[in-house]
Design an enzyme around this catalytic site. Structure first.
Site, short mmCIF file in Angstrom:
data_model
loop_
_atom_site.label_atom_id
_atom_site.label_comp_id
_atom_site.label_asym_id
_atom_site.label_seq_id
_atom_site.Cartn_x
_atom_site.Cartn_y
_atom_site.Cartn_z
N ASP A 44 0.79 -1.10 0.15
CA ASP A 44 -0.12 -0.01 0.15
C ASP A 44 0.90 1.46 -0.08
OD1 ASP A 44 -1.88 1.82 0.25
OD2 ASP A 44 -2.89 1.01 2.18
N LYS A 105 -1.28 -1.04 -4.48
CA LYS A 105 -2.02 0.05 -4.81
C LYS A 105 -1.24 1.16 -5.64
CE LYS A 105 -2.76 3.67 -1.85
NZ LYS A 105 -3.10 4.58 -0.58
#
Length: 162
Positions: A44, A105
């Protein structure tokens, strides 16, 4: 509490807390299995916790130097996101076992197709995923990569074809 670690951030980051953490790690070093490659890498790319020591063990792609916060400038955020994704992909290639999975991400933009191509060179299945909870105007998106290919060569993945 059985390991001597409480949920107090101040205590955890104090000299006493760091000494205790090191003692626990050293005491249990042989009990903690060090098995690589791993099955899953989730990325992330959030801001890291303050690292007080251990800089000698940075990974080759230096995440502490590369870390970037969003600026609100779409292109700059996208390019920084692509750089971080490439760093995470290098880590995933190094650590994932064949058949492993990688979720990353990224912020959409003109270069995410190049990232997708690199991912397809490394994994048998690559899905682009935008969660329903994400606002329509948001540039945030994810690649879910399954079944890492065997013997992936980073030089081939990042090779620019003409």
């Amino acid at each position: 509490e059985s390991l001597g670690v409480s949920d107090s951030k101040d205590k955890f980051a104090s000299e006493e807390g760091i000494e205790l953490q090191n003692t626990i790690i050293n005491k249990n070093k042989n009990k903690i299995p060090q098995q690589f490659p791993v099955d899953v890498v989730l990325s992330d790319m959030c801001a890291p916790f303050l690292q007080i020591n251990g800089f000698h063990s940075w990974t080759t792609n230096n995440p502490y130097i590369r870390m970037a916060n969003t600026t609100g400038m779409a292109f700059k955020d996208h390019v920084m996101s692509m750089d971080l994704c490439d760093a995470a992909l290098i880590l995933a290639i190094d650590l994932l076992r064949p058949g492993g999975s990688f979720v990353i991400k990224f912020f959409t933009g003109v270069e995410d197709g190049l990232l997708e191509t690199r991912l397809e060179k490394s994994f048998n299945v690559v899905h682009r995923y935008k969660p329903k909870a994400t606002r329509d105007e948001s540039k945030e998106c994810y690649f879910v990569c399954l079944n890492k290919k065997k013997d992936v060569d980073k030089r081939d993945v990042f090779k620019i074809s003409s």
